[in-house]
Write a protein that holds these residues in place. Structure first.
Motif, PDB file in Angstrom:
ATOM      1  N   ARG A  40       0.839  -1.209   0.000  1.00 16.62           N
ATOM      2  CA  ARG A  40       0.000   0.000   0.000  1.00 16.62           C
ATOM      3  C   ARG A  40       0.869   1.253   0.000  1.00 16.62           C
ATOM      4  NH1 ARG A  40      -1.899   3.118   4.103  1.00 16.62           N
ATOM      5  NH2 ARG A  40      -1.442   1.543   5.685  1.00 16.62           N
ATOM      6  N   HIS A  41       1.906   1.257   0.805  1.00 17.03           N
ATOM      7  CA  HIS A  41       2.803   2.415   0.852  1.00 17.03           C
ATOM      8  C   HIS A  41       3.548   2.580  -0.476  1.00 17.03           C
ATOM      9  CE1 HIS A  41       2.966   3.106   5.445  1.00 17.03           C
ATOM     10  NE2 HIS A  41       1.822   2.541   5.095  1.00 17.03           N
ATOM     11  N   ALA A  42       3.933   1.465  -1.084  1.00 17.72           N
ATOM     12  CA  ALA A  42       4.625   1.526  -2.378  1.00 17.72           C
ATOM     13  C   ALA A  42       3.699   2.067  -3.465  1.00 17.72           C
ATOM     14  CB  ALA A  42       5.162   0.149  -2.761  1.00 17.72           C
ATOM     15  N   LEU A  43       2.430   1.683  -3.433  1.00 21.71           N
ATOM     16  CA  LEU A  43       1.466   2.218  -4.398  1.00 21.71           C
ATOM     17  C   LEU A  43       1.387   3.740  -4.275  1.00 21.71           C
ATOM     18  CD1 LEU A  43      -1.438  -0.374  -4.103  1.00 21.71           C
ATOM     19  CD2 LEU A  43       0.025  -0.009  -6.099  1.00 21.71           C
ATOM     20  N   ALA A  44       1.315   4.223  -3.053  1.00 27.20           N
ATOM     21  CA  ALA A  44       1.219   5.668  -2.841  1.00 27.20           C
ATOM     22  C   ALA A  44       2.518   6.369  -3.238  1.00 27.20           C
ATOM     23  CB  ALA A  44       0.885   5.961  -1.380  1.00 27.20           C
ATOM     24  N   ALA A  45       3.645   5.801  -2.841  1.00 30.06           N
ATOM     25  CA  ALA A  45       4.937   6.428  -3.122  1.00 30.06           C
ATOM     26  C   ALA A  45       5.275   6.437  -4.608  1.00 30.06           C
ATOM     27  CB  ALA A  45       6.044   5.712  -2.337  1.00 30.06           C
ATOM     28  N   ASN A  46       4.729   5.487  -5.340  1.00 33.34           N
ATOM     29  CA  ASN A  46       5.050   5.352  -6.762  1.00 33.34           C
ATOM     30  C   ASN A  46       3.861   5.640  -7.664  1.00 33.34           C
ATOM     31  OD1 ASN A  46       7.906   4.264  -6.685  1.00 33.34           O
ATOM     32  ND2 ASN A  46       6.845   2.911  -5.268  1.00 33.34           N
ATOM     33  N   ALA A  47       2.896   6.385  -7.171  1.00 40.36           N
ATOM     34  CA  ALA A  47       1.684   6.649  -7.952  1.00 40.36           C
ATOM     35  C   ALA A  47       2.008   7.328  -9.287  1.00 40.36           C
ATOM     36  CB  ALA A  47       0.705   7.496  -7.146  1.00 40.36           C
ATOM     37  N   ASP A  48       2.879   8.317  -9.274  1.00 39.13           N
ATOM     38  CA  ASP A  48       3.180   9.025 -10.522  1.00 39.13           C
ATOM     39  C   ASP A  48       3.785   8.109 -11.585  1.00 39.13           C
ATOM     40  OD1 ASP A  48       2.104  11.426  -9.641  1.00 39.13           O
ATOM     41  OD2 ASP A  48       4.037  12.190  -8.925  1.00 39.13           O
ATOM     42  N   PRO A  49       4.854   7.365 -11.270  1.00 44.77           N
ATOM     43  CA  PRO A  49       5.396   6.483 -12.312  1.00 44.77           C
ATOM     44  C   PRO A  49       4.440   5.359 -12.707  1.00 44.77           C
ATOM     45  CG  PRO A  49       6.691   6.285 -10.289  1.00 44.77           C
ATOM     46  CD  PRO A  49       5.715   7.402 -10.094  1.00 44.77           C
ATOM     47  N   LEU A  50       3.640   4.869 -11.770  1.00 42.35           N
ATOM     48  CA  LEU A  50       2.655   3.846 -12.118  1.00 42.35           C
ATOM     49  C   LEU A  50       1.607   4.409 -13.076  1.00 42.35           C
ATOM     50  CD1 LEU A  50       2.205   2.152  -8.628  1.00 42.35           C
ATOM     51  CD2 LEU A  50       3.181   1.095 -10.671  1.00 42.35           C
ATOM     52  N   CYS A  51       1.127   5.609 -12.785  1.00 43.97           N
ATOM     53  CA  CYS A  51       0.147   6.245 -13.682  1.00 43.97           C
ATOM     54  C   CYS A  51       0.749   6.486 -15.053  1.00 43.97           C
ATOM     55  CB  CYS A  51      -0.350   7.555 -13.078  1.00 43.97           C
ATOM     56  SG  CYS A  51      -1.469   7.329 -11.688  1.00 43.97           S
ATOM     57  N   GLU A  52       1.994   6.904 -15.091  1.00 41.51           N
ATOM     58  CA  GLU A  52       2.661   7.138 -16.372  1.00 41.51           C
ATOM     59  C   GLU A  52       2.813   5.838 -17.156  1.00 41.51           C
ATOM     60  OE1 GLU A  52       4.357   8.611 -19.685  1.00 41.51           O
ATOM     61  OE2 GLU A  52       3.248   9.680 -18.138  1.00 41.51           O
ATOM     62  N   ALA A  53       3.155   4.760 -16.480  1.00 39.90           N
ATOM     63  CA  ALA A  53       3.286   3.470 -17.161  1.00 39.90           C
ATOM     64  C   ALA A  53       1.948   3.006 -17.723  1.00 39.90           C
ATOM     65  CB  ALA A  53       3.857   2.433 -16.195  1.00 39.90           C
ATOM     66  N   GLY A  59      -3.109   3.971 -22.366  1.00 33.40           N
ATOM     67  CA  GLY A  59      -3.726   5.228 -22.754  1.00 33.40           C
ATOM     68  C   GLY A  59      -4.691   5.802 -21.736  1.00 33.40           C
ATOM     69  N   LYS A  60      -4.704   5.264 -20.524  1.00 34.00           N
ATOM     70  CA  LYS A  60      -5.594   5.806 -19.488  1.00 34.00           C
ATOM     71  C   LYS A  60      -5.006   7.096 -18.926  1.00 34.00           C
ATOM     72  CE  LYS A  60      -7.693   1.577 -17.681  1.00 34.00           C
ATOM     73  NZ  LYS A  60      -7.951   0.817 -16.447  1.00 34.00           N
ATOM     74  N   SER A  61      -5.874   8.018 -18.577  1.00 27.99           N
ATOM     75  CA  SER A  61      -5.425   9.260 -17.952  1.00 27.99           C
ATOM     76  C   SER A  61      -4.980   8.984 -16.520  1.00 27.99           C
ATOM     77  CB  SER A  61      -6.555  10.287 -17.945  1.00 27.99           C
ATOM     78  OG  SER A  61      -7.569   9.876 -17.041  1.00 27.99           O
ATOM     79  N   THR A  62      -4.249   9.947 -15.963  1.00 26.80           N
ATOM     80  CA  THR A  62      -3.816   9.823 -14.568  1.00 26.80           C
ATOM     81  C   THR A  62      -5.025   9.709 -13.641  1.00 26.80           C
ATOM     82  OG1 THR A  62      -1.759  11.007 -14.975  1.00 26.80           O
ATOM     83  CG2 THR A  62      -2.563  10.997 -12.706  1.00 26.80           C
ATOM     84  N   ALA A  63      -6.022  10.544 -13.863  1.00 26.24           N
ATOM     85  CA  ALA A  63      -7.214  10.509 -13.013  1.00 26.24           C
ATOM     86  C   ALA A  63      -7.910   9.158 -13.092  1.00 26.24           C
ATOM     87  CB  ALA A  63      -8.177  11.625 -13.415  1.00 26.24           C
ATOM     88  N   GLU A  64      -8.029   8.623 -14.293  1.00 26.93           N
ATOM     89  CA  GLU A  64      -8.679   7.325 -14.455  1.00 26.93           C
ATOM     90  C   GLU A  64      -7.876   6.216 -13.783  1.00 26.93           C
ATOM     91  OE1 GLU A  64     -10.557   4.475 -17.953  1.00 26.93           O
ATOM     92  OE2 GLU A  64      -9.214   6.109 -18.535  1.00 26.93           O
ATOM     93  N   THR A  65      -6.569   6.263 -13.936  1.00 24.52           N
ATOM     94  CA  THR A  65      -5.716   5.242 -13.317  1.00 24.52           C
ATOM     95  C   THR A  65      -5.802   5.315 -11.796  1.00 24.52           C
ATOM     96  OG1 THR A  65      -4.220   5.254 -15.207  1.00 24.52           O
ATOM     97  CG2 THR A  65      -3.356   4.360 -13.145  1.00 24.52           C
ATOM     98  N   LEU A  66      -5.759   6.524 -11.265  1.00 26.49           N
ATOM     99  CA  LEU A  66      -5.873   6.673  -9.813  1.00 26.49           C
ATOM    100  C   LEU A  66      -7.223   6.166  -9.317  1.00 26.49           C
ATOM    101  CD1 LEU A  66      -4.256  10.172  -9.230  1.00 26.49           C
ATOM    102  CD2 LEU A  66      -3.403   7.965  -8.391  1.00 26.49           C
ATOM    103  N   ALA A  67      -8.289   6.592  -9.976  1.00 28.70           N
ATOM    104  CA  ALA A  67      -9.641   6.251  -9.522  1.00 28.70           C
ATOM    105  C   ALA A  67      -9.991   4.784  -9.742  1.00 28.70           C
ATOM    106  CB  ALA A  67     -10.665   7.141 -10.229  1.00 28.70           C
TER     107      ALA A  67
END
Length: 90
Positions: A40-53, A59-67
Motif C-alpha cells: 500500500r505504501h509503495a502504491l502511494a509512493a510510486n503513484a506518478d510512475p505507475l500512472c505514467e506506465a 492510454g488511461k489518464s492519470t485521473a482514471e488510473t488513480l480512480a
C-alpha cells in the motif's frame, strides 16, 4: 482443443512456488500483513510512475488510473490490514 499451462506440462515447475507458499502460510498474520502494508505504501509512493506506465501502455489518464486502479488497490490493502486478523481467526 485444450492448452496446457507450464505447470500442467511439468508439475515440478510449481514446486518452488508451493514450497514458498507453505513457508509463507506459517508466518503470523502480522508478518503477512506487513507485506500488504508495504505494498500500500509503495502504491502511494510510486503513484506518478505507475500512472505514467499505465498511460503509456493503455492510454488511461492519470485521473482514471488513480480512480480505477491505484485507489481501489490501496483501499483493498487497507481493508486487509484492518480486518484480516479477524477474518482469518480460526
Amino acid at each position: 482443443m485444450s492448452t496446457l499451462t507450464n505447470v500442467e506440462k511439468s508439475p515440478s515447475a510449481a514446486s518452488p512456488a508451493r514450497a514458498a507458499q507453505a513457508e509463507w502460510a506459517q508466518q503470523p498474520v502480522g508478518v503477512r500483513l506487513g507485506a500488504i502494508r508495504r505494498l500500500r505504501h509503495a502504491l502511494a509512493a510510486n503513484a506518478d510512475p505507475l500512472c505514467e506506465a499505465v498511460r503509456a501502455d493503455l492510454g488511461k489518464s492519470t485521473a482514471e488510473t488513480l480512480a480505477c486502479e491505484l485507489l481501489p488497490w490501496a483501499e483493498a490493502c487497507r481493508f486487509l490490514e484492518r480486518r484480516a486478523a479477524s477474518i482469518l481467526r480460526p
